[in-house]
Design a protein around this motif. Structure first.
Motif, PDB file in Angstrom:
ATOM      1  N   ALA A 122     -34.221 -21.475  24.690  1.00 56.66           N
ATOM      2  CA  ALA A 122     -33.466 -21.585  25.938  1.00 56.66           C
ATOM      3  C   ALA A 122     -32.078 -20.966  25.797  1.00 56.66           C
ATOM      4  O   ALA A 122     -31.592 -20.276  26.701  1.00 56.66           O
ATOM      5  CB  ALA A 122     -33.367 -23.046  26.363  1.00 56.66           C
ATOM      6  N   ALA A 125     -32.363 -17.231  25.871  1.00 60.40           N
ATOM      7  CA  ALA A 125     -32.594 -16.749  27.235  1.00 60.40           C
ATOM      8  C   ALA A 125     -31.303 -16.806  28.054  1.00 60.40           C
ATOM      9  O   ALA A 125     -31.025 -15.905  28.861  1.00 60.40           O
ATOM     10  CB  ALA A 125     -33.688 -17.586  27.902  1.00 60.40           C
ATOM     11  N   LEU A 126     -30.505 -17.849  27.860  1.00 57.40           N
ATOM     12  CA  LEU A 126     -29.240 -17.969  28.586  1.00 57.40           C
ATOM     13  C   LEU A 126     -28.286 -16.830  28.204  1.00 57.40           C
ATOM     14  O   LEU A 126     -27.638 -16.234  29.084  1.00 57.40           O
ATOM     15  CB  LEU A 126     -28.581 -19.312  28.287  1.00 57.40           C
ATOM     16  CG  LEU A 126     -27.199 -19.534  28.924  1.00 57.40           C
ATOM     17  CD1 LEU A 126     -27.295 -19.479  30.447  1.00 57.40           C
ATOM     18  CD2 LEU A 126     -26.591 -20.859  28.466  1.00 57.40           C
ATOM     19  N   LYS A 184     -30.104 -22.624  36.496  1.00 51.94           N
ATOM     20  CA  LYS A 184     -31.347 -23.288  36.109  1.00 51.94           C
ATOM     21  C   LYS A 184     -31.490 -23.357  34.592  1.00 51.94           C
ATOM     22  O   LYS A 184     -31.946 -24.363  34.048  1.00 51.94           O
ATOM     23  CB  LYS A 184     -32.541 -22.552  36.721  1.00 51.94           C
ATOM     24  CG  LYS A 184     -32.696 -22.745  38.220  1.00 51.94           C
ATOM     25  CD  LYS A 184     -33.946 -22.046  38.742  1.00 51.94           C
ATOM     26  CE  LYS A 184     -34.141 -22.304  40.228  1.00 51.94           C
ATOM     27  NZ  LYS A 184     -35.350 -21.612  40.755  1.00 51.94           N
ATOM     28  N   LYS A 185     -31.070 -22.290  33.920  1.00 48.19           N
ATOM     29  CA  LYS A 185     -31.186 -22.275  32.459  1.00 48.19           C
ATOM     30  C   LYS A 185     -30.225 -23.285  31.839  1.00 48.19           C
ATOM     31  O   LYS A 185     -30.569 -23.958  30.861  1.00 48.19           O
ATOM     32  CB  LYS A 185     -30.915 -20.866  31.937  1.00 48.19           C
ATOM     33  CG  LYS A 185     -31.249 -20.680  30.461  1.00 48.19           C
ATOM     34  CD  LYS A 185     -32.710 -20.997  30.148  1.00 48.19           C
ATOM     35  CE  LYS A 185     -33.687 -20.068  30.851  1.00 48.19           C
ATOM     36  NZ  LYS A 185     -35.083 -20.371  30.463  1.00 48.19           N
ATOM     37  N   GLU A 188     -31.729 -26.613  32.213  1.00 51.47           N
ATOM     38  CA  GLU A 188     -32.814 -26.776  31.236  1.00 51.47           C
ATOM     39  C   GLU A 188     -32.252 -27.131  29.859  1.00 51.47           C
ATOM     40  O   GLU A 188     -32.765 -28.017  29.166  1.00 51.47           O
ATOM     41  CB  GLU A 188     -33.625 -25.493  31.148  1.00 51.47           C
ATOM     42  CG  GLU A 188     -34.778 -25.567  30.131  1.00 51.47           C
ATOM     43  CD  GLU A 188     -35.475 -24.224  29.964  1.00 51.47           C
ATOM     44  OE1 GLU A 188     -36.244 -24.095  28.989  1.00 51.47           O
ATOM     45  OE2 GLU A 188     -35.251 -23.312  30.787  1.00 51.47           O
TER      46      GLU A 188
END
Length: 415
Positions: A122, A125-126, A184-185, A188
């Motif tokens: 995560a 990805a961020l 959203k990330k 998460e």
């Protein structure tokens, strides 16, 4: 007219200068008359506390008989005590089978590893999203044209490539889409972090549960009863009783941030305020349920830790003690050495820190000091700035000003 004004000015100047001189003479007279009492710092040496290791406060209580009742929620593994045995604090009396609990702990660690892996993915990805440059939003019919068959095949190929390269293929976002994707990330990541925190908490509780797989003697003593009969167990009576008359223990509260570093059998060093002596001790019990909260260094739950003391012939009930676990005598600041612990009322504090009014060449001087812990809001450890050979004044007296002449007094006069 000018001459008259000049005369008035001269008169005023004379009055002003005379007044200033008079004030200075008065202040000098006050500093030199009625000497202020100063008190020996040596009176406060050798009372040091633990300051280099984390310490906990408590009070002493005498031990009676230790009665061990079998925990029916656990499977008994082995009884190691026999009637008549002389035992020391920390000796194992009986053990429970912790195999199932250990398997559960292994499973919990495996789940924690999954959460940590998810967190790594995560965050990666961020970072990629944060480094993405948004594209201009397309408008008009061109933006709504359906993809032809070739485009659909290309898209399918792209999806396969994305999976194969772990999401390394570039994606495009408008500014609004990118902001939403980043939000959203982050949500998460926060959710995963919450799962990690909760899992770590569960693991700590499970480890403490496993640590309760052994029951140890909580003080030196003699085993006076061992009865493992079915009738005795079914009646809920003690299966083992240890007589520990004449021994002492203390229970301190340890914050949840430190409790994981405390184990049954750990050595402890105990300073007693009432006797002024240090004693050795041993951790014999660690509570699994919180007994309160503390705000230092942050708001957290505390757990009871029981410590058995040794060689305490001069100890008394309700004596106040300061305890360091896994420390040593060197962790005490003082304890008979040259370190100083002053009553807090002999110090003052301003923007520069704590200071005392110290005697220098027969007069008072403001002296800043380096300080350590404050105990019970009444005593403060002094690391430097004064020595046991110095004399200091009660700083809240009106006459306690720099330059004031001093006279030595008995420390008992302060009380």
């Amino acid at each position: 007219m000018k001459r008259k004004l000049l005369i008035i000015a001269i008169i005023l100047l004379v009055v002003l200068v005379g007044g200033t001189i008079a004030i200075k003479m008065f202040r000098k007279h006050k500093r030199n008359s009625n000497p202020i009492g100063v008190y020996s710092v040596s009176y406060y040496t050798g009372y040091g506390m633990m300051d280099t290791a984390e310490s906990y406060s408590g009070s002493v209580s005498s031990n009676g008989d230790q009665s061990v009742v079998l925990d029916n929620t656990k499977t008994l593994k082995e009884v190691l005590a026999s009637e008549g045995d002389a035992v020391e604090a920390g000796d194992v009396l009986l053990t429970y089978d912790t195999y199932k609990d250990s398997l559960q702990l292994d499973s919990m660690y495996s789940q924690l590893a999954v959460y940590n892996t998810n967190m790594t993915i995560a965050k990666k990805a961020l970072t990629k999203l944060q480094n993405t440059t948004p594209v201009e939003k397309q408008e008009g019919p061109a933006a709504e044209e359906p993809a032809d068959e070739a485009s659909e095949n290309d898209a399918a190929t792209d999806d396969i490539t994305d999976d194969a390269t772990d999401g390394d293929a570039e994606e495009t976002y408008t500014k609004e889409e990118l902001e939403l994707a980043i939000k959203k990330k982050n949500d998460e990541i926060n959710s995963i972090q919450n799962s990690i925190d909760n899992q770590n908490l569960s693991i700590r509780k499970q480890e403490r549960k496993i640590s309760k797989g052994s029951v140890v003697a909580e003080a030196d003593g003699v085993v006076v009863k061992v009865d493992m009969s079915d009738e005795n167990i079914a009646s809920g009576f003690p299966v083992i009783v240890v007589s520990s008359e004449g021994t002492y223990s203390t229970t301190v509260s340890v914050g949840e941030m430190d409790i994981d570093s405390v184990n049954i059998g750990d050595e402890a060093t105990v300073y007693c305020y009432d006797t002024g002596e240090m004693y050795m001790g041993k951790v014999v019990s660690i509570g699994t349920s919180p007994n309160g909260t503390t705000s230092y260094p942050c708001v957290q739950s505390t757990y009871p830790v029981k410590i058995s003391l040794s060689d305490v012939e001069d100890m008394v009930d309700e004596a106040y003690v300061e305890v360091t676990i896994n420390g040593s005598a060197e962790d005490f600041e003082g304890g008979g050495g040259d370190d100083i612990m002053l009553p807090l009322y002999l110090t003052k504090k301003d923007n520069g820190g704590y200071f005392v009014m110290k005697e220098v060449d027969g007069r008072l001087k403001k002296q800043y000091i380096e300080t350590g812990k404050i105990y019970y809001g009444a005593q403060i450890v002094v690391k430097s700035g004064i020595t046991s050979e110095d004399y200091i004044a009660f700083p809240y007296e009106k006459e306690a000003v720099e330059g004031k002449v001093t006279v030595h007094k008995e420390n008992d006069d302060l009380y």
